[in-house]
Design an enzyme around this catalytic site. Structure first.
Site, short mmCIF file in Angstrom:
data_model
loop_
_atom_site.label_atom_id
_atom_site.label_comp_id
_atom_site.label_asym_id
_atom_site.label_seq_id
_atom_site.Cartn_x
_atom_site.Cartn_y
_atom_site.Cartn_z
CE LYS A 17 35.99 38.04 6.20
NZ LYS A 17 34.57 37.93 6.26
NE ARG A 73 34.56 37.53 0.76
CZ ARG A 73 34.37 36.23 0.92
NH1 ARG A 73 34.21 35.73 2.11
NH2 ARG A 73 34.37 35.43 -0.11
N GLY A 127 29.09 35.27 11.45
CA GLY A 127 27.73 35.05 10.94
C GLY A 127 26.71 36.10 11.35
CG MET A 175 27.32 42.34 11.03
SD MET A 175 28.51 43.64 11.22
CE MET A 175 30.03 42.77 11.38
NE ARG A 183 37.77 33.98 11.97
CZ ARG A 183 36.50 34.10 11.68
NH1 ARG A 183 35.95 35.26 11.53
NH2 ARG A 183 35.75 33.03 11.52
CG HIS A 221 27.05 32.60 55.57
ND1 HIS A 221 26.68 31.28 55.38
CD2 HIS A 221 28.03 32.59 56.50
CE1 HIS A 221 27.38 30.53 56.19
NE2 HIS A 221 28.21 31.30 56.88
NE ARG A 260 35.45 35.16 56.70
CZ ARG A 260 35.69 35.21 55.38
NH1 ARG A 260 36.23 34.17 54.76
NH2 ARG A 260 35.38 36.30 54.69
NE ARG A 294 37.84 37.46 60.96
CZ ARG A 294 36.83 37.56 60.08
NH1 ARG A 294 36.78 38.58 59.26
NH2 ARG A 294 35.92 36.63 60.02
CD GLU A 314 36.70 43.91 58.77
OE1 GLU A 314 36.06 43.22 57.96
OE2 GLU A 314 36.94 43.53 59.94
CB SER A 347 44.30 42.16 56.14
OG SER A 347 43.65 41.37 55.18
N GLY A 398 39.46 44.24 54.58
CA GLY A 398 38.27 43.39 54.56
C GLY A 398 37.26 44.09 53.67
CB THR A 399 37.26 44.63 50.04
OG1 THR A 399 37.64 43.28 49.77
CG2 THR A 399 38.46 45.53 49.98
CG ASN A 400 33.79 40.32 51.83
OD1 ASN A 400 34.02 40.47 50.64
ND2 ASN A 400 34.12 39.21 52.47
CG ASP A 401 32.36 43.74 57.22
OD1 ASP A 401 31.12 43.85 57.17
OD2 ASP A 401 32.93 42.82 57.82
CB CYS A 408 41.56 38.77 53.69
SG CYS A 408 40.86 39.79 55.00
CE1 TYR A 440 47.45 39.12 52.35
CE2 TYR A 440 49.34 40.37 53.12
CZ TYR A 440 48.08 39.85 53.33
OH TYR A 440 47.43 40.06 54.53
C1 PEP Z 1 35.64 41.28 54.94
O1 PEP Z 1 34.81 41.95 55.54
O2 PEP Z 1 36.03 41.55 53.79
C2 PEP Z 1 36.18 40.05 55.55
C3 PEP Z 1 37.13 39.36 54.97
O3 PEP Z 1 35.61 39.66 56.71
P1 PEP Z 1 34.21 38.85 56.76
O4 PEP Z 1 33.80 38.53 55.37
O5 PEP Z 1 34.49 37.64 57.59
O6 PEP Z 1 33.34 39.84 57.44
MG MG Z 2 34.61 41.62 57.67
#
Ligand code: PEP
Ligand code: MG
Length: 921
Positions: A34, A103, A112, A114, A347, A470, A593, A649, A783, A802, A804-807, A870, A890
């Protein structure tokens, strides 16, 4: 004595503030939204009532000691003197008094939350002077009673009833309905009553010293930064507690001085649709809070032209100027005092996702902002909001009020789903397909053989699991709204019901699941749909985003070469998903997959027989039965992605996932034995023994991925043949194919040395057999931490990586991706042991560092190494930024998140434009 720090800035001292704060962002931090807006308007020649701002730095000092810092008060008095000169009035003067408002105003607007106190400077004597001056005693007494009331409730925290009771009493006694019916004498009497009430409550008289009023009001505004309301709001909106609020002392102007006065609020465009048309409300003869409180019916801003044409035209001209100055839609407050227009606030206005996109595009076309700015103005969250059906907000609030709220879990896949609950995949699918019901599948957690039920459902709800369980992964992939880990729900699969305490929902009962917030409700909440092809504005904006990210000189590689920003690919298992991915703007498939194809009803029995086969010949026999259908799957994918790369894969999960449930089978065998049934018993016993032999204590770290390919090469040999036969056939049909075969879960280059040459041989033999030529690659997923650490070696064979950042997250932290959220992750995040859920937002310091190391080492071996991601992080804006910084080519995510990722890729490109890719040291 050293001169004290500058705590106070007059509105016209904006240049000094800019110099001291270093930037406009700094000014906003120092003077608040303000204060900086008022100062900036003053500089632009907009009529702003004279005033000054006490800085947020002073507030933070006050919060430490409970005292104004040295010099603040003196600086306030000096500034007040200037304001007096500018206004031609004097604070506390009986014949020509200056009144001010006090103010709050923090860097980020906290509407609203303060305190604000109006009409400071009135006391018993000043009232007399004001009456003489204005000849309007009714207005003066009304203003005085407002001051006493606001002082009591905000400075001294009296309950509202202290003043509300006497007010309603007087109205009841006189038979009035509206405040406007109150006469001068009524207000005068009420001032007396309010002063008595004040004294009774506070133990002393209402302060007659106007300077004391200003001091107490300023302290109260500072203190309101730490009021519960404000603290709660900051928690929700993630505004830092350290910022503090500024205090603005502003000359009062009055909209309640008769019919040539008024007050209002307006948006320079429509904040809900983005249409370029002023939208606002005003009231004649009223003060600001009357408009907001909605006590009287307001008039639309365009009607002001009839009552006060001159003020109206000036208002339109000023707001037009403000929009051009700030290059954004403004939200303004104004007052007209006896025909003269004053601007009290401007604002950047809050807006819906739809409006955000339309305004960004319109402003670009109007030449106000660049395409870059337009792309930056839209948030990934805006895009997300636009693409999923949403619950009607009002209906959701009403449901919450009516007690329909049921539970909350992890908001795993956004969007709104309404349906009847069923507790197993087969029933869910049957009810959806045969009975044409809208279904919500509810499970404690899901497994691959639940996918058919999930796909048939509107939404999925689980009581266990987290963001990369899952259920969450599959739901996001298919764009199914999903809430996981709603742990207050007890799911009784046997009895086909679920409960939260005594609230039971039986099979067939209706619920509403909000994957955006994680909330679950009993009953049906209405939704509103979204379709990308209809979102023309969004499509234009994403087109701009792609152009920006694709510029050839966005990044500088460590070896000095220039490179574009990130591309966005998609994870898609079936041709229809690939088509959707393409229509959402994906430039490739980053993960197919293949195992999901094995779960199809007619294939699963063959897959099971193949697994149980005792000899390689027998296994190959069953695989030959699967070959034509796999070929057809790939054919469809290549066709849908004509011209773009498709990463397929090879089989990844442990084999037991394809087999019937061990416990259930065991029960069946025991029941048959007890009942003495022999028909089919031997087959079941054999099957049970085989399943038992597949049992592993830690299957996710067991026989899966490349290990499985080495143990049973026949499976992946069949898959590679199917891929290359399909690619060859497509090539013959004129389709441009770019297959990339991906080997999962590699830990050592030796694994690749064992398997890859066999597969390459098959690939070559098919292309020779079919006499076709197309470009293909063999690569691997990274992974396992060991793979990241030895990436230089791995890249000798792998043509692409690639992540596999989940694993990789699971293995780096040692947290089970299926159980961690349920067991401890939520606590870890709440206790700030972790900044966020690492399965949702990439952990840059650990997992991210491994990725960075892998890319740099990999590219030392193979400079052209293609790198993607991925895992679920491929669709998360913060993780996408990291992928840009470390040099990914990518990101690949669920088709439904492709638009969000396209925008995020462009944001990263703009943020780091022309910068060298971060190298690990
Ligand atoms: C992972 O592990 O990131 C992956 C893409 O493979 P999944 O989830 O199928 O294990
Ligand atoms: Mg995996």
């Amino acid at each position: 004595m050293a001169e004290s720090k500058k705590w106070v800035y007059l509105f016209e001292e904006v240049a000094a503030a800019e110099k001291n704060a270093g930037s406009w962002e700094g000014v906003r931090g120092l003077l608040g939204g303000k204060g900086s807006g008022l100062a900036d308007m003053t500089r632009a020649g907009v009529p702003v009532p004279p005033g000054f701002t006490v800085t947020t730095e002073a507030c933070n000092e006050f919060r430490k000691t409970g005292q104004f810092p040295d010099g603040q008060w003196e600086q306030m008095l000096t500034a007040l003197k200037v304001v007096e000169t500018q206004a031609g009035k004097k604070f506390g003067d009986q014949s020509n008094p200056l009144l001010v408002s006090c103010r709050s105003g923090a860097k980020f607007s906290m509407p609203g939350m303060m305190n604000t106190i109006l009409n400071i400077g009135l006391n018993d004597k000043v009232v007399e002077g004001m009456i003489k001056l204005t000849n309007n005693p009714r207005f003066v007494y009304d203003s005085y009673r407002r001051l006493i009331e606001m002082f009591g409730t905000t400075v001294f925290n009296f309950g509202d009833e202290v003043f509300e009771h006497p007010m309603s009493e007087i109205k009841a006694r006189k038979g009035y309905k509206l405040d406007t019916e109150m006469t001068t004498d009524d207000w005068k009497a009420l001032v007396g009553t309010f002063k008595e009430a004040f004294k009774k409550q506070a133990g002393f008289d209402f302060p007659q010293d106007v300077f004391k009023q200003m001091e107490l009001a300023t302290k109260a505004v500072f203190e309101s930064w730490d009021g519960k309301k404000a603290v709660d709001y900051r928690r929700e909106t993630k505004i830092s507690d350290e910022l503090g609020t500024a205090v603005n002392i502003v000359t009062m102007v009055f909209g309640n001085m008769g019919d040539d006065s008024g007050t209002g609020v307006a948006f320079t465009r429509n904040p809900s649709t983005g249409d370029k048309k002023m939208m606002g409300d005003y009231l004649l003869n009223a003060q600001g809070e009357d408009v907001v409180a909605g006590i009287r019916n307001t008039d639309q801003i365009e009607n002001l032209i009839k009552t006060m044409p001159e003020a109206y035209h000036q208002f339109m001209q000023i707001t037009g100027k403000l929009e051009k100055h700030y290059k954004d839609m403004q939200d303004v407050e104004f007052t007209i005092e006896r025909g003269k227009l004053w601007m009290l606030q401007t604002r950047n206005a809050k807006r819906t996702a739809k409006a955000a996109i339309k305004i960004a595009i319109d402003m670009t076309n109007e030449g106000l902002i660049s395409k870059e700015e337009a792309v930056l103005r839209v948030t990934p969250f805006d895009v997300d909001t636009l693409l999923h059906p949403q619950f009607d907000e009002k209906a959701m609030l009403a449901a919450e009020k009516s007690g329909a709220y049921y539970s909350i879990g992890v908001n795993a896949s956004p969007g709104a789903a309404v349906g009847q609950v069923y507790f197993d995949a087969d029933t869910a699918e049957r009810m959806a397909k045969q009975e044409k019901q809208k279904v919500i599948m509810v499970r404690p957690f899901t497994k691959p053989d639940d996918v058919h039920g999930m796909i048939a459902s509107q939404g999925v709800l689980t009581s266990e699991g987290g963001a990369s369980s899952h259920a969450a992964v599959v739901a996001r992939q298919f764009g199914i709204p999903c809430v996981v880990g709603a742990s207050s729900i007890k799911v009784d699969v046997e009895k086909c019901r679920m409960s939260v305490d005594d609230k039971v929902v039986e099979a067939g009962g209706w619920i509403s699941v909000d994957g955006t917030t994680g909330k679950v409700f009993i009953g049906r909440i209405p939704t509103v749909e979204a379709k990308i092809e209809e979102q023309t504005d969004l499509l234009i904006l994403l087109g701009w985003a792609d152009e920006l990210a694709a510029r050839e000189d966005i990044r500088i590689l460590p070896d000095g070469r220039k490179a574009p920003g990130l591309q966005v690919w998609a994870n898609a298992d079936y041709p229809k998903d690939a088509q959707r991915a393409r229509s959402y703007g994906a430039r490739g498939i980053g993960l197919c997959r293949t195992e999901h194809m094995f779960f199809e009803t007619e294939r699963l029995p063959i897959v099971q027989k193949m697994i149980l086969a005792e000899t390689s010949e027998e296994r190959t026999g069953y695989l030959n039965q699967l070959l034509p259908t796999q070929r057809k799957d790939f054919d469809g994918l290549f066709e849908a992605m004509n011209g773009y790369p498709v990463i397929i894969r090879l089989i990844d999960p442990p084999l037991h996932e394809f087999m019937p449930d061990e416990e259930k089978l065991f029960e069946e065998v025991v029941t048959m034995r007890v009942k003495g049934e022999t028909k089919g018993l031997k087959e079941k016993e054999d099957l049970l023994a085989s399943i038992k032999s597949l049992h592993e204590s830690n299957p996710m770290m067991g026989l899966r991925g490349v290990r499985l390919s080495i143990a049973m090469p026949e499976i992946v040999e069949m898959q590679v043949r199917a891929i290359f036969e399909a690619a060859a056939d497509c090539t013959k049909r004129g389709i441009v194919v770019k297959p990339e075969v991906m080997i999962p879960l590699t830990g050592t280059v030796k694994e690749l040395e064992w398997i890859q040459p066999r597969l390459v041989r098959i690939a070559n033999s098919v292309t020779e057999e079919k006499r076709v030529n197309f470009h293909y690659k063999f690569g691997t997923m990274i992974e396992i931490p060991r793979a990241a650490v030895t990436a230089g070696e791995i890249a000798k064979l792998a043509e692409f990586f690639s992540f596999g950042t989940n694993d990789l997250t699971q293995m780096t932290f040692g947290y089970s991706r299926d159980d961690a959220e349920r067991n401890f992750l939520v606590t870890y995040v709440a206790e700030k042991i972790l900044p966020s859920n690492p399965f949702q937002t990439l952990d840059r310091e650990g997992v991210g560092k491994l990725m960075q190391m892998a890319i740099n080492d990999g590219r030392k071996t193979r400079p052209e190494l293609e790198v993607g991601i991925c895992g679920e992080h491929g669709g998360d804006p913060d993780s996408i930024e990291w992928c840009h910084m470390i040099g990914n080519n990518y990101v690949s995510c669920s088709p439904f998140r492709v638009p969000i990722a396209r925008l995020s890729a462009a944001h990263s490109a703009l943020k780091f434009s022309g910068k060298k890719i971060a190298e690990d040291k």
